[in-house]
Motif scaffolding. Structure first.
Motif, PDB file in Angstrom:
ATOM      1  N   PRO A 104      -1.747   2.774  18.198  1.00  0.00           N
ATOM      2  CA  PRO A 104      -2.088   2.057  16.968  1.00  0.00           C
ATOM      3  C   PRO A 104      -1.269   0.780  16.790  1.00  0.00           C
ATOM      4  O   PRO A 104      -0.083   0.728  17.127  1.00  0.00           O
ATOM      5  CB  PRO A 104      -1.755   3.066  15.858  1.00  0.00           C
ATOM      6  N   PHE A 105      -1.915  -0.223  16.218  1.00  0.00           N
ATOM      7  CA  PHE A 105      -1.271  -1.481  15.837  1.00  0.00           C
ATOM      8  C   PHE A 105      -1.731  -1.776  14.407  1.00  0.00           C
ATOM      9  O   PHE A 105      -2.807  -2.340  14.194  1.00  0.00           O
ATOM     10  CB  PHE A 105      -1.682  -2.607  16.795  1.00  0.00           C
ATOM     11  N   PRO A 106      -0.948  -1.367  13.386  1.00  0.00           N
ATOM     12  CA  PRO A 106      -1.382  -1.549  11.993  1.00  0.00           C
ATOM     13  C   PRO A 106      -1.286  -3.001  11.545  1.00  0.00           C
ATOM     14  O   PRO A 106      -0.348  -3.726  11.913  1.00  0.00           O
ATOM     15  CB  PRO A 106      -0.406  -0.664  11.209  1.00  0.00           C
ATOM     16  N   ILE A 107      -2.257  -3.411  10.739  1.00  0.00           N
ATOM     17  CA  ILE A 107      -2.292  -4.771  10.188  1.00  0.00           C
ATOM     18  C   ILE A 107      -2.512  -4.671   8.679  1.00  0.00           C
ATOM     19  O   ILE A 107      -3.484  -4.063   8.231  1.00  0.00           O
ATOM     20  CB  ILE A 107      -3.407  -5.617  10.820  1.00  0.00           C
ATOM     21  N   GLU A 108      -1.607  -5.252   7.915  1.00  0.00           N
ATOM     22  CA  GLU A 108      -1.713  -5.231   6.461  1.00  0.00           C
ATOM     23  C   GLU A 108      -2.123  -6.627   5.968  1.00  0.00           C
ATOM     24  O   GLU A 108      -1.525  -7.636   6.352  1.00  0.00           O
ATOM     25  CB  GLU A 108      -0.374  -4.823   5.835  1.00  0.00           C
ATOM     26  N   TYR A 109      -3.167  -6.670   5.155  1.00  0.00           N
ATOM     27  CA  TYR A 109      -3.660  -7.940   4.607  1.00  0.00           C
ATOM     28  C   TYR A 109      -3.010  -8.212   3.257  1.00  0.00           C
ATOM     29  O   TYR A 109      -2.941  -7.322   2.407  1.00  0.00           O
ATOM     30  CB  TYR A 109      -5.175  -7.898   4.449  1.00  0.00           C
ATOM     31  N   LYS A 110      -2.545  -9.450   3.064  1.00  0.00           N
ATOM     32  CA  LYS A 110      -1.888  -9.841   1.824  1.00  0.00           C
ATOM     33  C   LYS A 110      -2.395 -11.194   1.356  1.00  0.00           C
ATOM     34  O   LYS A 110      -2.717 -12.057   2.154  1.00  0.00           O
ATOM     35  CB  LYS A 110      -0.362  -9.930   2.024  1.00  0.00           C
ATOM     36  N   ARG A 111      -2.460 -11.345   0.035  1.00  0.00           N
ATOM     37  CA  ARG A 111      -2.775 -12.657  -0.509  1.00  0.00           C
ATOM     38  C   ARG A 111      -1.529 -13.529  -0.382  1.00  0.00           C
ATOM     39  O   ARG A 111      -0.450 -13.040  -0.095  1.00  0.00           O
ATOM     40  CB  ARG A 111      -3.200 -12.554  -1.978  1.00  0.00           C
ATOM     41  N   GLY A 112      -1.677 -14.815  -0.608  1.00  0.00           N
ATOM     42  CA  GLY A 112      -0.514 -15.703  -0.574  1.00  0.00           C
ATOM     43  C   GLY A 112       0.005 -15.947   0.831  1.00  0.00           C
ATOM     44  O   GLY A 112      -0.751 -16.005   1.802  1.00  0.00           O
ATOM     45  N   LYS A 113       1.329 -16.063   0.928  1.00  0.00           N
ATOM     46  CA  LYS A 113       1.966 -16.341   2.211  1.00  0.00           C
ATOM     47  C   LYS A 113       3.207 -15.480   2.358  1.00  0.00           C
ATOM     48  O   LYS A 113       3.561 -14.715   1.463  1.00  0.00           O
ATOM     49  CB  LYS A 113       2.329 -17.821   2.305  1.00  0.00           C
ATOM     50  N   THR A 114       3.883 -15.628   3.505  1.00  0.00           N
ATOM     51  CA  THR A 114       5.031 -14.780   3.788  1.00  0.00           C
ATOM     52  C   THR A 114       6.108 -14.911   2.718  1.00  0.00           C
ATOM     53  O   THR A 114       6.267 -15.974   2.101  1.00  0.00           O
ATOM     54  CB  THR A 114       5.628 -15.129   5.171  1.00  0.00           C
ATOM     55  N   LYS A 115       6.835 -13.822   2.484  1.00  0.00           N
ATOM     56  CA  LYS A 115       7.838 -13.774   1.424  1.00  0.00           C
ATOM     57  C   LYS A 115       9.238 -13.643   2.018  1.00  0.00           C
ATOM     58  O   LYS A 115       9.410 -13.180   3.145  1.00  0.00           O
ATOM     59  CB  LYS A 115       7.558 -12.586   0.494  1.00  0.00           C
ATOM     60  N   ASP A 116      10.223 -14.027   1.216  1.00  0.00           N
ATOM     61  CA  ASP A 116      11.607 -13.902   1.653  1.00  0.00           C
ATOM     62  C   ASP A 116      12.051 -12.441   1.644  1.00  0.00           C
ATOM     63  O   ASP A 116      12.830 -12.020   2.499  1.00  0.00           O
ATOM     64  CB  ASP A 116      12.537 -14.721   0.755  1.00  0.00           C
ATOM     65  N   ILE A 117      11.580 -11.674   0.656  1.00  0.00           N
ATOM     66  CA  ILE A 117      11.975 -10.269   0.578  1.00  0.00           C
ATOM     67  C   ILE A 117      11.166  -9.441   1.574  1.00  0.00           C
ATOM     68  O   ILE A 117      10.141  -9.887   2.084  1.00  0.00           O
ATOM     69  CB  ILE A 117      11.795  -9.704  -0.851  1.00  0.00           C
ATOM     70  N   ASN A 118      11.624  -8.219   1.829  1.00  0.00           N
ATOM     71  CA  ASN A 118      11.027  -7.369   2.858  1.00  0.00           C
ATOM     72  C   ASN A 118       9.849  -6.539   2.354  1.00  0.00           C
ATOM     73  O   ASN A 118       9.372  -5.667   3.090  1.00  0.00           O
ATOM     74  CB  ASN A 118      12.081  -6.415   3.429  1.00  0.00           C
ATOM     75  N   ALA A 119       9.386  -6.753   1.136  1.00  0.00           N
ATOM     76  CA  ALA A 119       8.393  -5.874   0.512  1.00  0.00           C
ATOM     77  C   ALA A 119       7.195  -5.594   1.413  1.00  0.00           C
ATOM     78  O   ALA A 119       6.823  -4.430   1.623  1.00  0.00           O
ATOM     79  CB  ALA A 119       7.929  -6.476  -0.817  1.00  0.00           C
ATOM     80  N   ASP A 120       6.570  -6.620   1.940  1.00  0.00           N
ATOM     81  CA  ASP A 120       5.372  -6.441   2.775  1.00  0.00           C
ATOM     82  C   ASP A 120       5.707  -5.758   4.093  1.00  0.00           C
ATOM     83  O   ASP A 120       4.957  -4.901   4.581  1.00  0.00           O
ATOM     84  CB  ASP A 120       4.699  -7.789   3.047  1.00  0.00           C
ATOM     85  N   ARG A 121       6.833  -6.130   4.685  1.00  0.00           N
ATOM     86  CA  ARG A 121       7.237  -5.544   5.961  1.00  0.00           C
ATOM     87  C   ARG A 121       7.579  -4.056   5.805  1.00  0.00           C
ATOM     88  O   ARG A 121       7.295  -3.249   6.692  1.00  0.00           O
ATOM     89  CB  ARG A 121       8.422  -6.321   6.537  1.00  0.00           C
ATOM     90  N   LEU A 122       8.172  -3.703   4.672  1.00  0.00           N
ATOM     91  CA  LEU A 122       8.503  -2.295   4.417  1.00  0.00           C
ATOM     92  C   LEU A 122       7.241  -1.452   4.269  1.00  0.00           C
ATOM     93  O   LEU A 122       7.163  -0.328   4.775  1.00  0.00           O
ATOM     94  CB  LEU A 122       9.360  -2.186   3.158  1.00  0.00           C
ATOM     95  N   GLN A 123       6.248  -1.995   3.571  1.00  0.00           N
ATOM     96  CA  GLN A 123       4.983  -1.274   3.408  1.00  0.00           C
ATOM     97  C   GLN A 123       4.305  -1.066   4.764  1.00  0.00           C
ATOM     98  O   GLN A 123       3.820   0.032   5.073  1.00  0.00           O
ATOM     99  CB  GLN A 123       4.057  -2.032   2.469  1.00  0.00           C
ATOM    100  N   LEU A 124       4.279  -2.108   5.585  1.00  0.00           N
ATOM    101  CA  LEU A 124       3.688  -2.009   6.915  1.00  0.00           C
ATOM    102  C   LEU A 124       4.437  -0.993   7.774  1.00  0.00           C
ATOM    103  O   LEU A 124       3.831  -0.177   8.476  1.00  0.00           O
ATOM    104  CB  LEU A 124       3.700  -3.383   7.591  1.00  0.00           C
ATOM    105  N   CYS A 125       5.763  -1.025   7.709  1.00  0.00           N
ATOM    106  CA  CYS A 125       6.580  -0.107   8.501  1.00  0.00           C
ATOM    107  C   CYS A 125       6.309   1.337   8.086  1.00  0.00           C
ATOM    108  O   CYS A 125       6.211   2.224   8.953  1.00  0.00           O
ATOM    109  CB  CYS A 125       8.059  -0.442   8.320  1.00  0.00           C
ATOM    110  N   CYS A 126       6.162   1.584   6.802  1.00  0.00           N
ATOM    111  CA  CYS A 126       5.879   2.934   6.328  1.00  0.00           C
ATOM    112  C   CYS A 126       4.524   3.417   6.846  1.00  0.00           C
ATOM    113  O   CYS A 126       4.379   4.578   7.242  1.00  0.00           O
ATOM    114  CB  CYS A 126       5.906   2.981   4.800  1.00  0.00           C
TER     115      CYS A 126
END
Length: 222
Positions: A104-126
């Motif tokens: 598997p190679f998970p891909i998470e779609y987000k509005r906007g652009k990359t963020k300084d905080i890890n919020a999106d990366r943490l969700q993807l990692c989980c």
């Protein structure tokens, strides 16, 4: 330790908690929600991503949307936006209805652009950690796709990132079990929060009443 299904938390809550623990608690404990333009845009972006009937095959890659995932060791459940399954007869796992082994190679779609905080990366990692537990594989990389930039950004699923996921989920389970709503801690992200009219970060910011009483009562204040 394994959690009962009744105690599972939503994976999407990791992003809320990383942004603001109080926001997460208002949504997931108090069941409070309010829409703004950003949340509506996010809902529109995710409509096609969460269509489980939309499955593609491109050569040695299977593309699936809206996969339901869960982990008893983490105590979470949720849904992946997109998972690419790459044919990998060395490190992959078996998929029902398909020959061979697939990684598997998970891909998470987000509005906007990359963020300084890890919020999106943490969700993807989980999400990746859930897929690993379900399929008995090791996943080392995923990606975030940002709607504003139309770019896929690879994310290395490192051990420090995994440890941050585990630590955050422990706090979330503790807060949820106690029904604890963190106090207001105003920050620069508050004006863009969909719950700002409910949370009232400025009004609800805790202030000591002592200066008021001292000014009104002077030396008589005890």
């Amino acid at each position: 330790m394994e959690y009962d299904e009744d105690d599972f938390l939503m994976i999407s809550g990791i992003q809320h908690f990383s942004f603001c623990p109080r926001q997460w608690a208002l949504i997931h404990i108090d069941q409070v929600w309010d829409e703004n333009m950003k949340t509506m845009e996010g809902n529109i972006i995710h409509e096609n991503c969460h269509n489980p009937d939309f499955i593609e095959k491109r050569g040695e890659i299977l593309i699936s949307r809206g996969i339901r995932i869960a982990s008893r060791t983490l105590g979470v459940t949720g849904q992946c936006d997109v998972v690419e399954f790459h044919r990998d007869d060395d490190g992959g796992g078996r998929l029902y209805g398909h020959n061979g082994l697939w990684l598997p190679f998970p891909i998470e779609y987000k509005r906007g652009k990359t963020k300084d905080i890890n919020a999106d990366r943490l969700q993807l990692c989980c999400q990746a950690m859930c897929l690993e537990e379900m399929l008995g594989v090791s996943i080392y990389q995923g990606a975030l796709y940002y709607h504003e930039t139309h770019r896929r950004e690879p994310v290395e699923l490192t051990e420090p990132l995994r440890q941050e996921v585990r630590k955050m989920l422990e706090m979330m389970h503790d807060y949820f079990k106690r029904g604890y709503i963190p106090k207001v801690r105003p920050k620069k992200g508050c004006p863009s929060c969909s719950l700002k009219e409910i949370c009232l970060p400025v009004i609800c910011k805790k202030k000591s009443a002592q200066p008021y009483y001292e000014a009104m009562l002077g030396s008589d204040y005890v």
